[in-house]
Design a protein around this motif. Structure first.
Motif, PDB file in Angstrom:
ATOM      1  N   THR A 124      36.033   8.955 -34.756  1.00 18.98           N
ATOM      2  CA  THR A 124      35.472  10.437 -33.964  1.00 18.98           C
ATOM      3  C   THR A 124      34.521   9.949 -32.835  1.00 18.98           C
ATOM      4  OG1 THR A 124      33.819  10.697 -35.769  1.00 18.98           O
ATOM      5  CG2 THR A 124      36.213  11.631 -36.176  1.00 18.98           C
ATOM      6  N   SER A 125      34.046  11.027 -32.443  1.00 16.56           N
ATOM      7  CA  SER A 125      33.076  10.795 -31.466  1.00 16.56           C
ATOM      8  C   SER A 125      31.615  10.254 -32.179  1.00 16.56           C
ATOM      9  CB  SER A 125      32.835  11.830 -30.299  1.00 16.56           C
ATOM     10  OG  SER A 125      32.543  13.120 -31.197  1.00 16.56           O
ATOM     11  N   LYS A 126      31.515  11.057 -33.273  1.00 15.35           N
ATOM     12  CA  LYS A 126      30.495  10.784 -33.981  1.00 15.35           C
ATOM     13  C   LYS A 126      30.463   9.610 -34.637  1.00 15.35           C
ATOM     14  CE  LYS A 126      29.172  15.660 -34.730  1.00 15.35           C
ATOM     15  NZ  LYS A 126      28.695  16.855 -35.668  1.00 15.35           N
ATOM     16  N   ASP A 127      31.764   9.143 -35.378  1.00 15.60           N
ATOM     17  CA  ASP A 127      31.663   7.851 -36.066  1.00 15.60           C
ATOM     18  C   ASP A 127      33.174   7.279 -35.625  1.00 15.60           C
ATOM     19  OD1 ASP A 127      32.052   5.840 -37.943  1.00 15.60           O
ATOM     20  OD2 ASP A 127      31.807   7.195 -39.827  1.00 15.60           O
ATOM     21  N   LYS A 152      35.586   5.844 -38.755  1.00  9.43           N
ATOM     22  CA  LYS A 152      35.851   6.913 -39.854  1.00  9.43           C
ATOM     23  C   LYS A 152      37.311   6.929 -40.021  1.00  9.43           C
ATOM     24  CE  LYS A 152      35.336  11.471 -41.616  1.00  9.43           C
ATOM     25  NZ  LYS A 152      34.575  12.743 -41.237  1.00  9.43           N
TER      26      LYS A 152
END
Length: 188
Positions: free
Chosen positions: A119-122, A125
């Motif tokens: 994901t853009s945050k992780d 993941k």
């Protein structure tokens, strides 16, 4: 003359095959439910939006996402195997992800599919689709059970988890528990 013998024989074989495949699938699930090792998978809230959901309780699990080494890439719906262990609180968690079926006899593992990766945050993941994300029930109890489960899993003070049996690469959900009580007992 050969057609008179071959066609009925082929028909009989087809009928036997059509009965044998579902019977084997049921036997495998029943064998896992009676002989598999028991794991508790902690659930997390889910917000169902499908009006055709029907006769089951939709489940989501905390253990279905992990952080992996970003040098390895995964594709959506890619089949994988995961080995599991029990954490200090007694809940199951993924210990390792495998592209091939593990050969060690001392490992409890089951087959999963990749839901999505990164994901853009992780970017590390990995979110997996567990084979036991539905708990089927009587159609008269399923809606009440899903509402009970949803309310309990959203309330941080409730302990909700799925009891899953795992054996030889197969995982079958046995029950859903809310504060130690089977959901089937809560919706009687």
């Amino acid at each position: 003359m050969k057609h008179k013998i071959v066609l009925p024989l082929l028909f009989i074989l087809m009928v036997i095959f059509q009965f044998a495949v579902p019977l084997k699938m049921v036997r495998d699930c029943e064998h896992t439910l009676t002989h598999g090792n028991v794991y508790k998978f902690k659930t997390k809230p889910i917000d169902p939006t499908d009006p055709f959901r029907g006769k089951y309780v939709a489940l989501s699990f905390e253990a279905d996402n992990i952080s992996v080494n970003n040098e390895v890439k995964f594709e959506s719906d890619e089949p994988l195997f995961v080995t599991i262990v029990t954490d200090e609180e007694g809940y199951a968690k993924i210990s390792q992800v495998w592209r091939e079926e593990p050969t060690q006899s001392n490992l409890d593992y089951f087959k999963v599919n990749v839901n999505y990766y990164g994901t853009s945050k992780d970017p590390n993941k990995l979110v997996l689709k567990f084979p036991f994300d539905r708990f089927y029930m009587s159609e008269h109890k399923a809606k009440r059970a899903e509402n009970t489960y949803r309310n309990a899993s959203r309330a941080n003070k409730s302990d909700t988890y799925g009891v899953v049996r795992v054996e030889k690469g197969m995982a079958v959900i046995e029950n859903v528990m809310i504060n130690g009580v089977p959901i089937t007992d809560l919706v009687k």
